[in-house]
Design an enzyme around this catalytic site. Structure first.
Site, PDB file in Angstrom:
ATOM      1  CG  ASP A 139      -0.099  -0.087   2.533  1.00 50.45           C
ATOM      2  OD1 ASP A 139       0.883  -0.857   2.553  1.00 50.45           O
ATOM      3  OD2 ASP A 139      -0.431   0.600   3.512  1.00 50.45           O
ATOM      4  CD  GLU A 140      -1.203   4.868   2.820  1.00 54.13           C
ATOM      5  OE1 GLU A 140      -1.923   5.853   2.900  1.00 54.13           O
ATOM      6  OE2 GLU A 140      -0.688   4.309   3.817  1.00 54.13           O
TER       7      GLU A 140
END
Ligand code: ACM
Length: 673
Positions: free
Chosen positions: A311-312
């Site tokens: 993620d991210e």
């Protein structure tokens, strides 16, 4: 006096009929006639299959029954004679490493002459033992199990909780306690988020600088990790580790900067969000390192699934490194998404060599990532749907972020496969279930209980019980019972505020502050504290940390306002709301006075003032409605503007009942002079 009694009656958990206290609600419950009395002759026998795990489970259940009833009973498993009150009949051990397809079903028959808990596997029996404990009922004379016939099986196979120990560490005892709570509500996956920008939390013998330099000394030894995995298995809970990569990985590079996208030295990141360095996906050495590390960890974590995070990914560090940019372009990759897909393909190969299925956050959904990857949707439910349509299996987390300070209702009514779904039956089978997430930017091990519970019970029920079980008032009634059960086992749910307030205010009367915290709650995730961004180093012992999400008076107010709106001349909701709001109005002077004793209490004054004004608006609105008089437009404009303002945090806290008071004011809309 009558008014106060009314309020107590509304607040008291329903005693008696424990069939109505089961959480999660079983697939099918048929009440019988009579009761099985529990006395000192209570025994449990195991017939057919038995093993150590089952015996330990039964013995723990006997101890909890003893605690609940204060009856002295034999604490070990009994011989299966005809008169044994509870027989546990199990067919087989279940999977050697609990799988996603483990049979967790059970049946429970209770009659006045005895009870039988039957299950295909030990895990099913463990689920059924929790149900038995929830059924214990008492009256003035005795404890008993009500006669009943229960058939139960989970709706979803994957019912998890993510615990983030990277941002704030959680000691082993707290992890175990959380597992105990999970078992009580029949959750079956601990998703253990073990590495972050802010901390690397496992001991690596192969790469010791990971924990030595990346953890501030807060990490789990390998022995502790094995011990937790065994503890979870004993409770029918799988442990899926997550080592987040290529982003959220700063803490790895304190010891091993050579695998980072920028040159060292690199230190543990204290700020939230964003990232410092991330993995360099272009170096062969990166994959050798990751492979060797995972090779060490698979000996500790036997689960078939492995979470890679994903993620991210802050790609500025890939963009700023000319070598990485050249490498990507030379291979015809146009975007950093393609570069991440390449990284994930390499991870997939590593994991396959260790016989692991890959799980990742929904950013990893990419045509180049094989469809046997499990996609955990966090940015929105649409990612779960898209993944299922594209052939991926998926887990829903987007609506279940417990660190977003939302009421239990919001979690409860979010269904991984809503009745309106456009997924085909085959696509629906790809939805494995869901996971609540407890990210720990603003949560310490001391505040975890109160941030998890009792709301986690709402998610647990959504994932276990039939889809049709959606009665919100009944959920709140049973969450209250769950909170009491947890409290009895040492969880700090109801007692949380008092204990945390004591840190700020070691002696003196806590009642006014406790009263405030039955209705004031923390700000939403992402709302900074008084305009200030905090970091990992900020102490989590302020008034906001003593507050609870979805505090008890919020639901009480919502329910009373509903009743009032339906029948404004009914004295019960009107009088109860009046008592509540008058009490809230009276808090301000007392809290101002307490604020003289310590600066920390001063942080509660703005919310106390907002609560006073909110209460005044509520009381006046009810009076207008009841008297049939009309507010003038200035009153309405002021009330509306103030309530709008109170949607935002006041000081460090929010008034949780603003939406309810707005409903009272709403009764006056259209009748303005
Ligand atoms: C996430 O919340 N970044 C998965």
């Amino acid at each position: 006096m009558r008014r106060l009694l009314l309020l107590f009656a509304l607040a008291a958990p329903t005693a008696g009929a424990q069939l109505g206290s089961l959480l999660p609600v079983p697939s099918s419950v048929t009440p019988g006639t009579g009761r099985l009395v529990l006395d000192t002759a209570f025994r449990v026998a195991i017939t057919r299959f038995s093993d150590d795990r089952l015996r330990r489970g039964v013995e723990r259940a006997i101890l909890r029954l003893e605690e609940r009833t204060a009856l002295e009973v034999a604490r070990t498993v009994a011989a299966p004679t005809a008169s044994v009150p509870l027989r546990v009949v199990v067919e087989r051990a279940g999977d050697r490493v609990q799988s996603i397809d483990e049979d967790e079903s059970y049946t429970l028959e209770v009659s006045p002459t005895g009870a039988t808990l039957a299950a295909p596997t030990v895990v099913g029996a463990l689920r059924g033992l929790e149900t038995v404990l929830q059924l214990i009922t008492s009256d003035a004379a005795t404890h008993y199990l009500p006669a009943v016939s229960i058939r139960d099986t989970p709706r979803f196979r994957w019912r998890g909780l993510l615990v983030d120990v990277g941002r704030h560490f959680m000691p082993v005892e707290q992890v175990k306690k959380t597992l105990d709570g999970m078992a009580m509500v029949k959750l079956n996956v601990l998703h253990w988020h073990l590495s972050e920008d802010q901390g690397f939390r496992v001991e690596s013998k192969r790469f010791p600088k990971l924990h030595q330099l990346g953890s501030d000394g807060e990490y789990y030894t390998q022995e502790q990790l094995r011990n937790v995995v065994a503890y979870a298995r004993d409770r029918g809970i799988r442990v899926v580790p997550e080592f987040d990569m290529p982003g959220h990985s700063t803490a790895w590079f304190v010891g091993y900067p050579q695998y980072a996208s920028r040159a060292g030295p690199i230190s543990i990141r204290r700020a939230w969000g964003g990232a410092d360095a991330i993995f360099d996906p272009t170096k062969e050495a990166t994959y050798t390192f990751i492979s060797q590390f995972i090779g060490e960890m698979v000996r500790i974590f036997p689960d078939a699934y492995w979470h890679i995070g994903g993620d991210e990914v802050e790609d500025k560090h890939w963009n700023r490194n000319p070598r990485i940019v050249r490498w990507r372009r030379a291979r015809g990759m146009r975007t950093n998404e393609e570069l991440q897909a390449h990284f994930n393909q390499r991870l997939m190969r590593i994991l396959r060599a260790y016989n692991k299925h890959m799980v990742g956050w929904d950013e990893i959904l990419h045509p180049k990532v094989p469809s046997n990857t499990v996609i955990q949707s966090w940015r929105g439910t649409n990612y779960l749907r898209d993944a299922a349509k594209r052939g991926f299996t998926g887990i829903l987390s987007a609506p279940y972020y417990l660190d977003h300070i939302k009421p239990a209702t919001d979690f409860y009514l979010a269904d991984p496969i809503p009745t309106t779904t456009d997924l085909t039956p085959d696509e629906q089978r790809r939805v494995l279930g869901g996971e609540a997430c407890m990210w720990s930017e603003f949560v310490s091990y001391e505040t975890t209980d109160s941030r998890l519970w009792p709301r986690l019970g709402a998610v647990a029920e959504r994932l276990w019980s039939p889809q049709s079980v959606t009665d919100v008032p009944d959920m709140y009634r049973r969450l209250d019972i769950l909170a009491g059960r947890l409290e009895a086992r040492g969880f700090r749910v109801q007692s949380h505020s008092a204990r945390m307030l004591r840190k700020l205010f070691p002696s003196g009367d806590l009642a006014p502050l406790e009263s405030l915290l039955t209705v004031a709650q923390p700000p939403h995730f992402g709302q900074s504290l008084n305009g200030k961004q905090t970091t990992q180093l900020h102490p989590l012992t302020r008034i906001v940390d003593a507050a609870r999400p979805d505090p008890p008076a919020r639901w009480m107010t919502e329910r009373l306002v509903r009743q009032f709106v339906v029948n404004t001349s009914d004295p019960i909701p009107h009088d109860s709301l009046t008592v509540l709001m008058r009490r809230w109005q009276a808090l301000v002077p007392v809290i101002r006075e307490l604020a003289g004793a310590t600066p920390a209490i001063g942080e509660a004054v703005p919310v106390a003032e907002a609560l006073e004004r909110t209460s005044t608006i509520g009381l006046e609105a009810m009076a207008f409605v009841r008297n049939g008089t009309r507010p003038d437009s200035a009153w309405l404009a002021n009330a509306t503007a103030d309530l709008k303002r109170y949607e935002q945090p006041q000081g460090l806290l929010r008034v949780s009942v603003v939406p309810e008071i707005r409903k009272l004011v709403g009764l006056l809309q259209g009748v303005v002079q």
